[in-house]
Write an enzyme that holds these catalytic residues in place. Structure first.
Site, PDB file in Angstrom:
ATOM      1  CG  ASN A   9      49.208  22.420  39.765  1.00 43.05           C
ATOM      2  OD1 ASN A   9      48.220  22.958  39.255  1.00 43.05           O
ATOM      3  ND2 ASN A   9      49.113  21.538  40.753  1.00 43.05           N
ATOM      4  CG  HIS A  96      47.905  17.685  42.310  1.00 40.05           C
ATOM      5  ND1 HIS A  96      47.513  18.005  43.594  1.00 40.05           N
ATOM      6  CD2 HIS A  96      49.055  18.353  42.090  1.00 40.05           C
ATOM      7  CE1 HIS A  96      48.393  18.842  44.118  1.00 40.05           C
ATOM      8  NE2 HIS A  96      49.348  19.073  43.222  1.00 40.05           N
ATOM      9  CD  GLU A 166      53.408  17.324  42.847  1.00 42.17           C
ATOM     10  OE1 GLU A 166      53.982  18.410  42.678  1.00 42.17           O
ATOM     11  OE2 GLU A 166      52.179  17.212  42.871  1.00 42.17           O
TER      12      GLU A 166
HETATM   13  C1  PEP Z   1      51.884  21.005  43.724  1.00 43.13           C
HETATM   14  O1  PEP Z   1      50.775  21.260  44.175  1.00 43.13           O
HETATM   15  O2  PEP Z   1      51.988  20.296  42.716  1.00 43.13           O
HETATM   16  C2  PEP Z   1      53.040  21.544  44.414  1.00 43.13           C
HETATM   17  C3  PEP Z   1      54.196  20.982  44.209  1.00 43.13           C
HETATM   18  O3  PEP Z   1      52.828  22.610  45.258  1.00 43.13           O
HETATM   19  P1  PEP Z   1      53.938  23.508  46.016  1.00 43.13           P
HETATM   20  O4  PEP Z   1      55.058  23.752  45.044  1.00 43.13           O
HETATM   21  O5  PEP Z   1      53.221  24.737  46.406  1.00 43.13           O
HETATM   22  O6  PEP Z   1      54.413  22.690  47.187  1.00 43.13           O
END
Ligand code: PEP
Length: 250
Positions: A9, A96, A166
């Site tokens: 992403n 997200h 996440e």
């Molecule tokens: C994201 O924004 O989907 C993400 C996982 O960011 P990072 O890998 O930078 O923590």
């Protein structure tokens, strides 16, 4: 057997030159037969440019789609799922945490966007995850269960939908949950998906982990039961880091 998915992403990063260079570098690494899927989700300014490159093994995705069920019309600033598909995308991230927080997107909005993506023939990558306060209050499982119930369309299948767990507190912070916590959450997510969609669909649906995945922790995180890939933010912007993560699956 669920095929792993390594997804980048890029968020709001990438002017034409650097974006095309990165997309080409990813395509170069992914030449030949891979036993896992690779997806890049550049910002909208690059989607058409990258979608027009010669055929590669790398899947292309958008970072969002419009909420309206209309495929065109008076929706200034919005880009419909149909338009995204027309640019060569196969997937679209929806829900997200940055959209949920900064744009106040509710589960209902996320569900509508996922439905629009599916309707347009895209695979919806639906993001869910608890905040730090919710985890500290022991509400993580409850919050995530509600997000699944309310953000995943009931016509979702293992082909048209991917879940990305996440934890908000792990995004861009360098912090990650323990592998035990990840295992517990991913098992709970699969259980909730089975209740919503039936056990066969749930068994086949990919559940990605996202939040501070790096080359140094990828192997361990991706080996956790029910972790079917990774959604990568910061580390997807450098080819060595992104490939450092993906190549743990070679
Ligand atoms: C994201 O924004 O989907 C993400 C996982 O960011 P990072 O890998 O930078 O923590």
């Amino acid at each position: 057997m669920r095929r792993k998915l390594i997804a980048g992403n890029w968020k709001m990063n990438g002017l034409k030159e650097e974006g095309l260079k990165l997309a080409k570098a990813v395509a170069e690494k992914c030449r030949g037969n891979l036993s896992f899927d690779v997806l890049i989700c550049p910002p909208m300014n690059l989607l058409g440019l990258i979608g027009n490159q010669e055929h590669t093994n790398v899947l292309l995705g958008a970072q969002d789609v419009a909420e309206t069920t209309k495929t065109a019309g008076a929706f200034t600033g919005d880009v419909s799922a149909e338009m995204v598909k027309d640019l060569g995308a196969a997937c679209a991230i929806v829900g997200h945490s940055e959209r949920r927080t900064l744009h106040h997107e509710t589960n209902a909005v996320v569900c509508q966007k996922a439905q629009n993506a599916i309707q347009a023939g895209l695979t919806a990558v639906i993001c869910i995850g608890e905040t730090e306060a919710e985890r500290d209050n022991n509400q993580a499982l409850e919050v995530v269960a509600r997000q699944i119930k309310e953000s995943v369309p009931t016509n979702a299948t293992a082909e048209n939908c991917v879940i990305a767990y996440e934890p908000v507190w792990a995004i861009g912070t360098g912090k990650t949950p323990t592998t035990n916590d990840v295992a517990q959450m991913h098992a709970a997510i699969r259980h909730e998906l089975a209740t919503l969609l039936g056990s066969q669909t749930a068994d086949n649906m990919r559940i990605l982990y996202g939040g501070s995945v790096k080359p140094t922790n990828a192997k361990e995180l991706l080996a956790v039961e029910n972790v079917d890939g990774a959604l990568i933010g910061g580390a997807s912007l450098k080819i060595d880091d992104f490939w450092g993560i993906a190549s743990t699956q070679l």
